[in-house]
Write an enzyme that holds these catalytic residues in place. Structure first.
Site, PDB file in Angstrom:
ATOM      1  N   GLN A 104      62.750  10.213  67.741  1.00  0.00           N
ATOM      2  CA  GLN A 104      62.492  10.690  69.105  1.00  0.00           C
ATOM      3  C   GLN A 104      63.408  11.863  69.400  1.00  0.00           C
ATOM      4  O   GLN A 104      63.324  12.471  70.452  1.00  0.00           O
ATOM      5  CB  GLN A 104      62.811   9.591  70.113  1.00  0.00           C
ATOM      6  CG  GLN A 104      62.008   8.342  69.911  1.00  0.00           C
ATOM      7  CD  GLN A 104      62.553   7.238  70.805  1.00  0.00           C
ATOM      8  OE1 GLN A 104      62.134   7.099  71.938  1.00  0.00           O
ATOM      9  NE2 GLN A 104      63.491   6.482  70.314  1.00  0.00           N
ATOM     10  N   VAL A 106      65.240  15.474  69.331  1.00  0.00           N
ATOM     11  CA  VAL A 106      64.722  16.835  69.290  1.00  0.00           C
ATOM     12  C   VAL A 106      65.797  17.788  68.751  1.00  0.00           C
ATOM     13  O   VAL A 106      65.589  18.986  68.651  1.00  0.00           O
ATOM     14  CB  VAL A 106      64.272  17.272  70.712  1.00  0.00           C
ATOM     15  CG1 VAL A 106      63.145  16.378  71.216  1.00  0.00           C
ATOM     16  CG2 VAL A 106      65.433  17.259  71.715  1.00  0.00           C
ATOM     17  N   HIS A 122      58.889  13.441  69.633  1.00  0.00           N
ATOM     18  CA  HIS A 122      59.149  14.079  70.937  1.00  0.00           C
ATOM     19  C   HIS A 122      59.313  15.599  70.824  1.00  0.00           C
ATOM     20  O   HIS A 122      59.723  16.248  71.786  1.00  0.00           O
ATOM     21  CB  HIS A 122      60.397  13.473  71.596  1.00  0.00           C
ATOM     22  CG  HIS A 122      60.152  12.101  72.179  1.00  0.00           C
ATOM     23  ND1 HIS A 122      61.151  11.322  72.709  1.00  0.00           N
ATOM     24  CD2 HIS A 122      59.014  11.381  72.322  1.00  0.00           C
ATOM     25  CE1 HIS A 122      60.634  10.171  73.143  1.00  0.00           C
ATOM     26  NE2 HIS A 122      59.340  10.190  72.914  1.00  0.00           N
ATOM     27  N   CYS A 130      53.616  28.624  73.881  1.00  0.00           N
ATOM     28  CA  CYS A 130      53.154  29.498  74.965  1.00  0.00           C
ATOM     29  C   CYS A 130      52.214  28.736  75.899  1.00  0.00           C
ATOM     30  O   CYS A 130      51.293  28.056  75.445  1.00  0.00           O
ATOM     31  CB  CYS A 130      52.444  30.712  74.377  1.00  0.00           C
ATOM     32  SG  CYS A 130      51.817  31.839  75.630  1.00  0.00           S
ATOM     33  N   CYS A 151      56.430  34.277  75.359  1.00  0.00           N
ATOM     34  CA  CYS A 151      55.727  34.183  74.071  1.00  0.00           C
ATOM     35  C   CYS A 151      55.957  35.440  73.228  1.00  0.00           C
ATOM     36  O   CYS A 151      55.848  36.561  73.738  1.00  0.00           O
ATOM     37  CB  CYS A 151      54.236  34.001  74.349  1.00  0.00           C
ATOM     38  SG  CYS A 151      53.213  33.979  72.886  1.00  0.00           S
ATOM     39  N   CYS A 154      51.983  37.064  73.139  1.00  0.00           N
ATOM     40  CA  CYS A 154      51.251  37.604  74.298  1.00  0.00           C
ATOM     41  C   CYS A 154      52.140  37.810  75.528  1.00  0.00           C
ATOM     42  O   CYS A 154      51.661  38.219  76.579  1.00  0.00           O
ATOM     43  CB  CYS A 154      50.086  36.689  74.650  1.00  0.00           C
ATOM     44  SG  CYS A 154      50.585  35.218  75.574  1.00  0.00           S
ATOM     45  N   GLY A 191      69.797   3.409  67.636  1.00  0.00           N
ATOM     46  CA  GLY A 191      70.166   4.214  68.796  1.00  0.00           C
ATOM     47  C   GLY A 191      69.046   4.487  69.759  1.00  0.00           C
ATOM     48  O   GLY A 191      68.981   5.558  70.361  1.00  0.00           O
ATOM     49  N   ASN A 217      72.666  -0.716  67.486  1.00  0.00           N
ATOM     50  CA  ASN A 217      72.931  -0.189  68.829  1.00  0.00           C
ATOM     51  C   ASN A 217      74.153  -0.910  69.390  1.00  0.00           C
ATOM     52  O   ASN A 217      74.301  -2.103  69.174  1.00  0.00           O
ATOM     53  CB  ASN A 217      71.702  -0.472  69.731  1.00  0.00           C
ATOM     54  CG  ASN A 217      71.648   0.420  70.954  1.00  0.00           C
ATOM     55  OD1 ASN A 217      72.632   0.561  71.678  1.00  0.00           O
ATOM     56  ND2 ASN A 217      70.501   1.026  71.187  1.00  0.00           N
ATOM     57  N   PRO A 218      75.016  -0.225  70.141  1.00  0.00           N
ATOM     58  CA  PRO A 218      76.133  -0.942  70.776  1.00  0.00           C
ATOM     59  C   PRO A 218      75.641  -1.888  71.878  1.00  0.00           C
ATOM     60  O   PRO A 218      76.325  -2.857  72.202  1.00  0.00           O
ATOM     61  CB  PRO A 218      77.004   0.165  71.390  1.00  0.00           C
ATOM     62  CG  PRO A 218      76.458   1.452  70.907  1.00  0.00           C
ATOM     63  CD  PRO A 218      75.078   1.232  70.399  1.00  0.00           C
TER      64      PRO A 218
HETATM   65  P1  NAD Z   1      67.187   6.145  74.419  1.00  0.00           P
HETATM   66  O1  NAD Z   1      66.372   5.375  75.353  1.00  0.00           O
HETATM   67  O2  NAD Z   1      66.793   6.161  73.009  1.00  0.00           O
HETATM   68  O3  NAD Z   1      68.715   5.579  74.625  1.00  0.00           O
HETATM   69  C1  NAD Z   1      69.821   5.888  73.855  1.00  0.00           C
HETATM   70  C2  NAD Z   1      70.351   4.603  73.197  1.00  0.00           C
HETATM   71  O4  NAD Z   1      71.444   4.938  72.342  1.00  0.00           O
HETATM   72  C3  NAD Z   1      70.903   3.530  74.145  1.00  0.00           C
HETATM   73  O5  NAD Z   1      70.292   2.303  73.850  1.00  0.00           O
HETATM   74  C4  NAD Z   1      72.397   3.437  73.801  1.00  0.00           C
HETATM   75  O6  NAD Z   1      72.911   2.119  73.909  1.00  0.00           O
HETATM   76  C5  NAD Z   1      72.376   3.898  72.374  1.00  0.00           C
HETATM   77  N1  NAD Z   1      73.642   4.404  71.843  1.00  0.00           N
HETATM   78  C6  NAD Z   1      74.643   5.046  72.494  1.00  0.00           C
HETATM   79  N2  NAD Z   1      75.631   5.362  71.631  1.00  0.00           N
HETATM   80  C7  NAD Z   1      75.233   4.921  70.410  1.00  0.00           C
HETATM   81  C8  NAD Z   1      75.818   4.953  69.114  1.00  0.00           C
HETATM   82  N3  NAD Z   1      77.004   5.519  68.896  1.00  0.00           N
HETATM   83  N4  NAD Z   1      75.136   4.404  68.089  1.00  0.00           N
HETATM   84  C9  NAD Z   1      73.922   3.815  68.286  1.00  0.00           C
HETATM   85  N5  NAD Z   1      73.320   3.767  69.499  1.00  0.00           N
HETATM   86  C10 NAD Z   1      73.974   4.310  70.537  1.00  0.00           C
HETATM   87  O7  NAD Z   1      67.278   7.627  74.743  1.00  0.00           O
HETATM   88  P2  NAD Z   1      67.605   8.407  76.089  1.00  0.00           P
HETATM   89  O8  NAD Z   1      68.994   8.901  75.986  1.00  0.00           O
HETATM   90  O9  NAD Z   1      67.212   7.612  77.277  1.00  0.00           O
HETATM   91  O10 NAD Z   1      66.621   9.644  75.943  1.00  0.00           O
HETATM   92  C11 NAD Z   1      65.215   9.576  76.122  1.00  0.00           C
HETATM   93  C12 NAD Z   1      64.541  10.577  75.205  1.00  0.00           C
HETATM   94  O11 NAD Z   1      65.079  11.888  75.430  1.00  0.00           O
HETATM   95  C13 NAD Z   1      64.810  10.355  73.738  1.00  0.00           C
HETATM   96  O12 NAD Z   1      63.887   9.475  73.202  1.00  0.00           O
HETATM   97  C14 NAD Z   1      64.727  11.757  73.161  1.00  0.00           C
HETATM   98  O13 NAD Z   1      63.418  12.158  72.950  1.00  0.00           O
HETATM   99  C15 NAD Z   1      65.293  12.606  74.245  1.00  0.00           C
HETATM  100  N6  NAD Z   1      66.711  12.885  73.960  1.00  0.00           N
HETATM  101  C16 NAD Z   1      67.021  13.412  72.738  1.00  0.00           C
HETATM  102  C17 NAD Z   1      68.329  13.651  72.407  1.00  0.00           C
HETATM  103  C18 NAD Z   1      68.629  14.221  71.039  1.00  0.00           C
HETATM  104  O14 NAD Z   1      67.748  14.821  70.437  1.00  0.00           O
HETATM  105  N7  NAD Z   1      69.833  14.032  70.513  1.00  0.00           N
HETATM  106  C19 NAD Z   1      69.341  13.376  73.332  1.00  0.00           C
HETATM  107  C20 NAD Z   1      69.001  12.852  74.592  1.00  0.00           C
HETATM  108  C21 NAD Z   1      67.660  12.604  74.876  1.00  0.00           C
HETATM  109 ZN    ZN Z   2      51.176  33.510  74.082  1.00  0.00          ZN
END
Ligand code: NAD
Ligand code: ZN
Length: 255
Positions: A104, A106, A122, A130, A151, A154, A191, A217-218
């Site tokens: 998920q 990015v 994601h 664009c 873009c 265009c 995570g 996950n913690p």
């Molecule tokens: P999420 O729902 O996947 O939650 C993050 C999870 O990470 C929580 O459950 C938390 O307990 C856990 N966590 C925290 N520290 C950790 C560690 N050291 N090891 C393992 N797990 C740990 O994601 P979100 O933050 O609610 O974000 C929603 C969406 O937004 C994501 O699915 C993603 O698409 C995007 N997002 C991406 C990034 C990235 O690319 N790094 C960052 C933030 C959000």
């Molecule tokens: Zn374009």
């Protein structure tokens, strides 16, 4: 195989003999690389919650503001390095004959750690699309020279190539993930909170198909309850420890 064995031993044993393995990752795996999760204490930007910015409505209202937020996040991602958990996921891809990473995230850190067999469900923060002609393109400027981004073909208004809250997933990517999970031996969820419904749906499907699930996950969540083994702790510590154990010879054949 006796179900009375402790879940950790069972998981290690499964990981030693598995052939087809999937890993599902969320923002938590990149937290130890310094990238804030959305719902964590460091997820705010200028007092905006991510839900107020990562949506098509927010972009329609103020594309410049949304791009400013992405510019800030891209700056963080550019400075971040893959951590030991990303390293293990890349090693899993090299180890198992059949492997798929469903992320998920990015941030691009999995690719930098070496993963190639991957679906970014994601999207990717280094890609834009664009809103006029649909052209998708890479952009790695940090910081961006002009906001909002336009873009390269265009000059229409471009948006981040990200699946925002309320938007649908790319069918092709999703079906690649679902097909892979149909006959998978072992699935790691790392995570991700269970607040985003897709990883829960994918993990449930895999479990129904007979996969062994390990959650890292913690914090506990619906995903940790679903898993056969819950490794409670930071991904950068728990995953390398687990992986180390699966690499230890114990006289068992790999077949
Ligand atoms: P999420 O729902 O996947 O939650 C993050 C999870 O990470 C929580 O459950 C938390 O307990 C856990 N966590 C925290 N520290 C950790 C560690 N050291 N090891 C393992 N797990 C740990 O994601 P979100 O933050 O609610 O974000 C929603 C969406 O937004 C994501 O699915 C993603 O698409 C995007 N997002 C991406 C990034 C990235 O690319 N790094 C960052 C933030 C959000
Ligand atoms: Zn374009």
């Amino acid at each position: 195989m006796s179900e009375t064995r402790n879940p950790l031993d069972l998981a290690v044993e499964r990981a030693k003999i598995a052939r087809r393995v999937a890993v599902i990752t969320g923002a938590g795996i990149s937290h130890e690389s310094g990238i804030p999760t959305f719902r964590g204490p460091d997820g705010l930007w200028k007092n905006f919650r991510p839900e107020e910015l990562a949506s098509p409505e927010a972009f329609r209202r103020d594309p410049g503001l949304v791009w400013e937020w992405y510019d800030w996040r891209r700056g963080i991602c550019a400075k971040a390095e893959p951590n030991p958990a990303h390293g293990v996921v890349a090693e899993m891809e090299r180890t198992y004959p059949e492997f798929l990473l469903i992320t998920q995230n990015v941030d691009g850190l999995h690719a930098r750690a070496g993963n190639r067999k991957m679906v970014e469900i994601h999207g990717n923060i280094w890609q834009a699309r664009c809103t006029v002609c649909g052209h998708r393109f890479e952009n790695h400027q940090v910081p961006l020279e002009t906001i909002p981004l336009h873009c390269e073909k265009c000059d229409g208004l471009a948006r981040p190539h990200i699946v925002w809250f309320g938007e649908s997933y790319d069918e092709e990517q999703l079906s690649r993930a679902l097909t892979f999970l149909e006959s998978v031996d072992l699935v790691f969820t790392i995570g991700t909170s269970g607040m985003v419904s897709m990883p829960v749906f994918l993990a449930e499907r895999a479990r129904e198909e007979g996969a062994f699930l390990v959650d890292v996950n913690p914090s506990s969540s619906s995903l940790s309850s679903l898993a056969h083994l819950f490794l409670q702790g930071k991904a950068g510590e728990e995953l390398p420890r687990f992986w180390q154990r699966t690499r230890e010879p114990n006289g068992r054949k790999q077949d």
